[in-house]
Design a protein around this motif. Structure first.
Motif, short mmCIF file in Angstrom:
data_model
loop_
_atom_site.label_atom_id
_atom_site.label_comp_id
_atom_site.label_asym_id
_atom_site.label_seq_id
_atom_site.Cartn_x
_atom_site.Cartn_y
_atom_site.Cartn_z
N UNK A 29 0.84 -1.21 0.00
CA UNK A 29 0.00 0.00 0.00
C UNK A 29 0.87 1.25 0.00
N UNK A 30 2.06 1.10 -0.57
CA UNK A 30 3.03 2.20 -0.53
C UNK A 30 2.59 3.38 -1.39
N UNK A 31 2.15 3.11 -2.61
CA UNK A 31 1.83 4.21 -3.54
C UNK A 31 0.72 5.12 -3.04
N UNK A 32 -0.44 4.59 -2.59
CA UNK A 32 -1.47 5.49 -2.06
C UNK A 32 -1.00 6.31 -0.86
N UNK A 33 -0.17 5.70 -0.01
CA UNK A 33 0.33 6.44 1.16
C UNK A 33 1.24 7.59 0.73
N UNK A 34 2.12 7.34 -0.21
CA UNK A 34 3.03 8.39 -0.68
C UNK A 34 2.27 9.51 -1.36
#
Length: 413
Positions: A29-34
């Protein structure tokens, strides 16, 4: 789903147990968080630039609250950089990914960076709250209970900040920036408090501080001698801090979930987003009142239209001889003036207040003072900062009285 190279390499090296699938390790879920973190810092940065423009070029006065807000923004930017770095290193992935895929050196780096990031996070929130206290201090009247409460709140915030900072620094003995896992091999033996205990206490103290910061504007607005409608309007401006309390409560829940869940690292990305949102929301909540000098000008034409419409209606009423209506308007003006005086006693920085308008009308019946005064009304408008008050004072009778007194004086002489 494409399996990343680092997972394939770990699998080829035999570090991944048979019960853990590569597809599970590849979940992220890295991209939505960034994206969320970048959006929040950009939005907050733009709002802060508008605030500083208003304070420096319109109000032409930079206060202590502005300086503290700038310092908070600098720490927030550093926290954002560390947050994105930690997410990219894999701190928000499944715990199995951290244990079996990441190297021990990378795990140590993430622990140290997380330690530094949360020292910055705690300090940024502390400075931001001090900025809010400085803002409320400027608005509060001296020698009042509210003024005294703001002075007392500052050491209370410091008393809450120091335990948060000390828990982070001395979470292990001997002192270290690491937060070793049970499976992590280190040259020294550390006795550490649990991650969830430290972060739960810090989150709870942060929530209490947010509640204190929420109570001050509530008391400030409650003590104003203005109508309920104006209090509601001011509440809309002064109470975005409610969202900060909600965000802080969500962080407490995420910390608890992360500590007592077997896959606690999976909650790391949402927690970092919430922590970024808490700083951003606090800065935004404290910057909204300072934006009035900028966005208030957008309604200047509407204000002029409303004022001209009011003047035209008042002139028609006077020409029809509605003296009773004008009398009641004078009473209303006196009440509004009283409210304006009461507000000015409480507020020392007029630019955070609603724009006001005090108008004085003169009935002129001719071109000169001595001629017949039944013509058009000339109105002089003086704008001052404060709550909007429209005072229409008919001074034709005063001038007639002056003329009569002058004639009486000349006869007496």
């Amino acid at each position: 789903m494409t399996i990343p190279d680092d997972i394939l390499a770990a699998n080829a090296a035999g570090r991944i147990p048979s019960g853990v699938t590569l597809k599970y390790l590849a979940e992220s879920r890295d991209s939505p968080a960034i994206v969320g973190i970048i959006f929040m810092i950009c939005f907050t940065g733009v709002l802060m630039m508008i605030r500083l423009y208003a304070r420096a070029f319109i109000v032409k006065k930079i206060g202590l609250d502005d300086a503290l807000a700038i310092l908070t923004l600098m720490l927030y930017i550093a926290f954002v950089v560390l947050s994105i770095t930690l997410i990219n290193l894999g701190s928000g992935r499944h715990i199995e990914y951290i244990e079996y895929v990441l190297s021990l050196d990378t795990v140590r780096d993430t622990e140290v960076l997380d330690f530094v990031a949360h020292v910055l996070y705690t300090t940024a929130l502390f400075l931001c709250r001090l900025s809010g206290l400085a803002f409320y201090y400027r608005l509060s009247a001296r020698s009042t209970k509210l003024h005294l409460s703001i002075i007392i709140a500052a050491p209370l915030l410091l008393a809450a900040y120091l335990p948060q900072l000390f828990l982070l620094i001395f979470h292990c003995s001997p002192v270290t920036g690491l937060w070793p896992y049970e499976w992590q091999v280190e040259p020294k033996t550390y006795k550490c408090l649990t991650w969830g205990l430290v972060y739960s206490v810090n989150s709870a103290l942060s929530l209490v501080c947010d509640l204190v910061m929420f109570a001050i504007p509530a008391a400030l607005i409650r003590g104003l001698h203005v109508s309920l409608e104006k209090k509601i309007k001011l509440s809309i401006v002064m109470f975005p801090g409610v969202f900060v309390i909600v965000i802080s409560a969500v962080r407490v829940w995420l910390v608890a979930e992360g500590q007592w869940d077997s896959d606690g690292s999976w909650s790391y990305n949402p927690m970092m987003c919430v922590e970024n949102a808490e700083i951003a929301a606090t800065l935004v909540a404290l910057s909204v009142p300072a934006l009035k000098p900028v966005f208030g000008s957008l309604f200047a034409h509407l204000t002029e239209y409303t004022s001209s419409h009011t003047r035209s209606r008042s002139t028609k009423l006077h020409s029809l001889g509605h003296s009773k209506v004008m009398g009641s308007g004078a009473v209303s003006s006196n009440r509004d003036s009283k409210r304006l005086i009461d507000w000015s006693k409480i507020a020392k920085d007029d630019y955070e207040m609603m724009p006001s308008e005090v108008s004085v009308s003169r009935d002129i019946r001719g071109g000169s003072r001595a001629s017949d005064r039944s013509g058009e009304a000339e109105e002089t408008v003086m704008k001052i900062p404060g709550i909007r008050v429209t005072n229409e004072v008919n001074i034709s009778r005063v001038e007639d009285m002056e003329v009569r007194v002058g004639r009486y004086g000349s006869r007496g002489s």
